[in-house]
Design a protein around this motif. Structure first.
Motif, mmCIF file in Angstrom:
data_model
loop_
_atom_site.group_PDB
_atom_site.id
_atom_site.type_symbol
_atom_site.label_atom_id
_atom_site.label_comp_id
_atom_site.label_asym_id
_atom_site.label_seq_id
_atom_site.Cartn_x
_atom_site.Cartn_y
_atom_site.Cartn_z
ATOM 1 N N ILE A 28 48.569 -13.849 10.749
ATOM 2 C CA ILE A 28 47.729 -15.050 10.796
ATOM 3 C C ILE A 28 46.344 -14.728 10.230
ATOM 4 N N ILE A 29 45.903 -13.503 10.465
ATOM 5 C CA ILE A 29 44.610 -13.060 9.942
ATOM 6 C C ILE A 29 44.830 -12.409 8.582
ATOM 7 N N PRO A 30 44.172 -12.849 7.538
ATOM 8 C CA PRO A 30 44.315 -12.201 6.232
ATOM 9 C C PRO A 30 43.922 -10.725 6.300
ATOM 10 N N GLU A 31 44.606 -9.884 5.530
ATOM 11 C CA GLU A 31 44.370 -8.449 5.591
ATOM 12 C C GLU A 31 42.905 -8.088 5.329
ATOM 13 N N SER A 32 42.302 -8.717 4.315
ATOM 14 C CA SER A 32 40.921 -8.379 3.983
ATOM 15 C C SER A 32 39.988 -8.647 5.152
ATOM 16 N N MET A 33 40.228 -9.746 5.866
ATOM 17 C CA MET A 33 39.384 -10.084 7.009
ATOM 18 C C MET A 33 39.651 -9.136 8.182
ATOM 19 N N ALA A 34 40.930 -8.840 8.418
ATOM 20 C CA ALA A 34 41.282 -7.952 9.532
ATOM 21 C C ALA A 34 40.668 -6.571 9.349
ATOM 22 N N ARG A 35 40.725 -6.072 8.115
ATOM 23 C CA ARG A 35 40.158 -4.743 7.866
ATOM 24 C C ARG A 35 38.635 -4.773 7.859
ATOM 25 N N ARG A 36 38.050 -5.861 7.363
ATOM 26 C CA ARG A 36 36.589 -5.952 7.305
ATOM 27 C C ARG A 36 35.983 -5.921 8.703
ATOM 28 N N TYR A 37 36.600 -6.669 9.623
ATOM 29 C CA TYR A 37 36.060 -6.738 10.980
ATOM 30 C C TYR A 37 36.753 -5.765 11.942
ATOM 31 N N SER A 38 37.747 -5.015 11.439
ATOM 32 C CA SER A 38 38.507 -4.068 12.261
ATOM 33 C C SER A 38 39.049 -4.757 13.519
ATOM 34 N N ASP A 89 31.518 -9.287 18.953
ATOM 35 C CA ASP A 89 31.051 -9.583 17.598
ATOM 36 C C ASP A 89 31.236 -11.081 17.333
ATOM 37 N N VAL A 90 30.204 -11.859 17.653
ATOM 38 C CA VAL A 90 30.280 -13.318 17.555
ATOM 39 C C VAL A 90 30.497 -13.766 16.119
ATOM 40 N N PHE A 91 29.877 -13.082 15.183
ATOM 41 C CA PHE A 91 30.008 -13.458 13.777
ATOM 42 C C PHE A 91 31.465 -13.345 13.323
ATOM 43 N N ALA A 92 32.125 -12.228 13.698
ATOM 44 C CA ALA A 92 33.524 -12.031 13.310
ATOM 45 C C ALA A 92 34.420 -13.083 13.952
ATOM 46 N N ILE A 93 34.182 -13.357 15.227
ATOM 47 C CA ILE A 93 35.003 -14.338 15.947
ATOM 48 C C ILE A 93 34.840 -15.732 15.338
ATOM 49 N N ASP A 94 33.600 -16.109 15.021
ATOM 50 C CA ASP A 94 33.360 -17.420 14.409
ATOM 51 C C ASP A 94 34.011 -17.505 13.035
ATOM 52 N N ASP A 95 33.954 -16.410 12.293
ATOM 53 C CA ASP A 95 34.551 -16.392 10.960
ATOM 54 C C ASP A 95 36.066 -16.578 11.042
ATOM 55 N N VAL A 96 36.695 -15.880 11.987
ATOM 56 C CA VAL A 96 38.144 -16.020 12.172
ATOM 57 C C VAL A 96 38.490 -17.446 12.606
ATOM 58 N N ARG A 97 37.702 -17.973 13.528
ATOM 59 C CA ARG A 97 37.952 -19.336 14.034
ATOM 60 C C ARG A 97 37.862 -20.360 12.889
ATOM 61 N N PHE A 98 36.854 -20.187 12.052
ATOM 62 C CA PHE A 98 36.663 -21.115 10.935
ATOM 63 C C PHE A 98 37.778 -20.959 9.897
ATOM 64 N N ARG A 99 38.171 -19.714 9.627
ATOM 65 C CA ARG A 99 39.159 -19.433 8.569
ATOM 66 C C ARG A 99 40.564 -19.859 8.982
ATOM 67 N N THR A 100 40.913 -19.673 10.276
ATOM 68 C CA THR A 100 42.295 -19.931 10.714
ATOM 69 C C THR A 100 42.492 -21.276 11.397
ATOM 70 N N GLY A 101 41.420 -21.815 11.993
ATOM 71 C CA GLY A 101 41.537 -23.060 12.730
ATOM 72 C C GLY A 101 42.015 -22.875 14.160
ATOM 73 N N TYR A 102 42.174 -21.632 14.589
ATOM 74 C CA TYR A 102 42.615 -21.353 15.963
ATOM 75 C C TYR A 102 41.416 -21.062 16.874
ATOM 76 N N ASP A 103 41.595 -21.387 18.182
ATOM 77 C CA ASP A 103 40.659 -20.888 19.174
ATOM 78 C C ASP A 103 40.905 -19.391 19.341
ATOM 79 N N VAL A 104 39.853 -18.674 19.691
ATOM 80 C CA VAL A 104 39.970 -17.209 19.728
ATOM 81 C C VAL A 104 39.592 -16.659 21.092
ATOM 82 N N GLU A 105 40.457 -15.744 21.591
ATOM 83 C CA GLU A 105 40.109 -14.921 22.759
ATOM 84 C C GLU A 105 40.049 -13.481 22.277
ATOM 85 N N SER A 106 38.961 -12.792 22.589
ATOM 86 C CA SER A 106 38.827 -11.401 22.136
ATOM 87 C C SER A 106 39.043 -10.440 23.290
#
Length: 527
Positions: A45-55, A75-92
């Protein structure tokens, strides 16, 4: 390198308790992702480039909510980026960094971003500009080359490699990592990059750029992901260019606790007794890369007290030990093991550690130090413990001096441990059963395991290493044999009568316990 830099032998329980405490302080859950089966479809669900960038890696999906395992779950920035890119709510949730990296390779395959860098580097030319006045050569290296070399080192750290081998051949430049004692090919680059890559490494390690005819040694200090890292660098001329080996020295992975190196309870007790003597010589023996230095550092760490003066002379100093005076040899100015050891006798030490006894002069001064009331710890390159005695005799040391000063010798090897994440029971082959019977290992004591292969161990079935030991204790009868110039066989026979366990036997017991495999034991022992 005599260290277990690539294998943390800490107990899993202590690791998890530390992570759980960290998670509580962050007010997030902790998940041990090495023990769960990761669904590749969910993770993707997470693109590889994003997953590796934010580890980070996606480990669960329920309706419109996904769970991200992160090294930094705040890491709020990473979580917001994933939320915006995927459209899913995120639990870290919190996870170990190394487990995330292994899971990323499992889900997406090996990180191939280095190929992109190589494509950028291929058009890069290495320019050598000569200064007319000084005759010095100034190297102009483009950013892609710098990025490629940094990537080679960073990936080695992530994979817990102990060494990086950079080897030029007729058609390409081969990069290999030594992981858990085994070399793995990780990438090849075009031959045209050889001068640029080698020159970049030379610049980093303060070597002479224009000297390609003789071997050179250097050192690099780097900070990678908040970890202080030292690299010991060696170059050597070869047919197709200079070959480079970089030894990774990571303080965080240095194990300095004798209880976690793989000793049996009996050997641990006896070894601690040896190094608690006020004077005498204790030797640690084995080939290069068998963990001798780590064992000595662990011994010194246990002996280090405010009321004890400890001095070491090493080549090189692999790790800084707080409270211990460490001296680096320097052959150019005449500072050898022997001269350093001789100077130590005027420094009022209680304990002396000599990196290696290589010659008669060093051995003779070590003997003198032991005779004058010092405990001396050192290493020798011998295959077993008993041979250490005859090696000293061969160096020209009088047997009566060895007899009166030597306390014991520890021979050791490093075997790979079965990966805990994919370990499964293994039946005992009839031929192996006969070997167990021959050495008195009962069926009730056999619980063999093998690693099936998973993303944590990079599908090898092994993760980390443990020590295999053979401890020779010099008793009165063995002292008599030494004075009589007895051979190695006679000394070993007497030691066997008093409880000596050979390297192979100690390893066989660890095979029976499921800690390692018979195949790996056969790889590291001669039997």
């Amino acid at each position: 390198m005599d260290n277990y830099s690539d294998t943390s032998l800490k107990t899993g329980a202590s690791d998890h308790s530390e992570m759980e405490a960290k998670a509580r302080s962050m007010r997030v859950p902790y998940v041990d992702i090495s023990s769960i089966q990761i669904d590749k479809e969910v993770a993707a669900i997470i693109p590889e480039s994003m997953a590796r960038r934010y580890s980070l890696i996606c480990i669960d999906k329920k309706e419109k909510k996904i769970t991200l395992a992160m090294g930094d779950p705040l890491d709020v920035f990473a979580i917001d980026d994933v939320r915006f890119r995927t459209g899913y709510d995120v639990e870290s949730v919190l996870a170990k960094q190394e487990d995330i990296e292994a899971a990323l390779d499992f889900v997406y395959g090996e990180d191939t971003s280095w190929k992109e860098v190589i494509s950028l580097v291929e058009d890069t030319s290495l320019e050598l500009k000569k200064d007319e006045e000084t005759s010095d050569e100034e190297v102009v290296i483009d950013q892609p080359v710098i990025r490629l070399v940094n990537m080679i080192i960073t990936q080695a750290v992530e994979k817990k490699a102990s060494d990086i081998h950079i080897e030029p051949f007729e058609g390409d430049l081969l990069i290999r990592y030594r992981i858990d004692g085994i070399l793995h090919e990780v990438m090849t680059t075009p031959k045209s990059l050889i001068p640029a890559v080698i020159s970049r490494i030379k610049i980093m390690s303060n070597m002479k750029l224009d000297e390609r005819r003789i071997p050179q040694d250097g050192r690099i200090h780097m900070k990678i992901r908040d970890r202080d890292l030292d690299l010991r660098v060696s170059t050597c001329p070869s047919l197709h260019g200079e070959s480079v080996v970089m030894r990774l020295l990571d303080k965080k992975s240095m194990q300095v606790d004798l209880t976690k190196l793989g000793f049996t309870d009996k050997d641990l007790t006896n070894f601690k007794k040896l190094i608690s003597h006020p004077n005498g010589i204790v030797l640690v023996t084995g080939p290069t890369g068998s963990g001798k230095t780590t064992t000595l550092y662990s011994a010194l760490n246990g002996l280090n007290q405010p009321d004890i003066k400890i001095l070491t002379v090493e080549d090189p100093i692999e790790y800084n030990l707080k409270g211990i005076v460490q001296v680096q040899t320097n052959a150019r100015v005449g500072l050898t093991f022997a001269t350093g050891l001789r100077a130590f006798l005027r420094q009022d030490p209680d304990i002396i550690m000599v990196g290696e006894i290589r010659d008669r002069e060093t051995a003779q001064i070590a003997i003198e130090a032991a005779l004058t009331g010092h405990l001396v710890l050192s290493t020798l390159h011998t295959n077993d413990a008993a041979t250490s005695v005859t090696r000293l005799v061969d160096m020209g040391i009088e047997p009566f001096l060895i007899s009166s000063t030597m306390l014991g010798a520890l021979a050791q090897r490093l075997a790979r441990t079965v990966c805990e994440s994919c370990a499964e029971p293994r039946p005992t082959h009839p031929e192996l059963k006969k070997i167990f019977d021959r050495f008195g290992i009962k069926d009730s004591d056999i619980s063999m395991r093998t690693g099936a292969g998973c993303h944590i161990c990079n599908m090898t079935g092994y993760k980390g290493r443990l020590g295999i030991y053979e401890l020779l204790i010099i008793n009165d009868r063995i002292r008599e044999l030494i004075v009589q110039r007895a051979n190695k066989t006679d000394i070993e026979k007497e030691a066997r009568n008093t409880g000596l366990v050979k390297l192979f036997e100690d390893g066989l017991l660890k095979v029976a316990q499921g800690k390692t495999t018979y195949e790996d034991l056969s790889r590291v022992t001669a039997e």
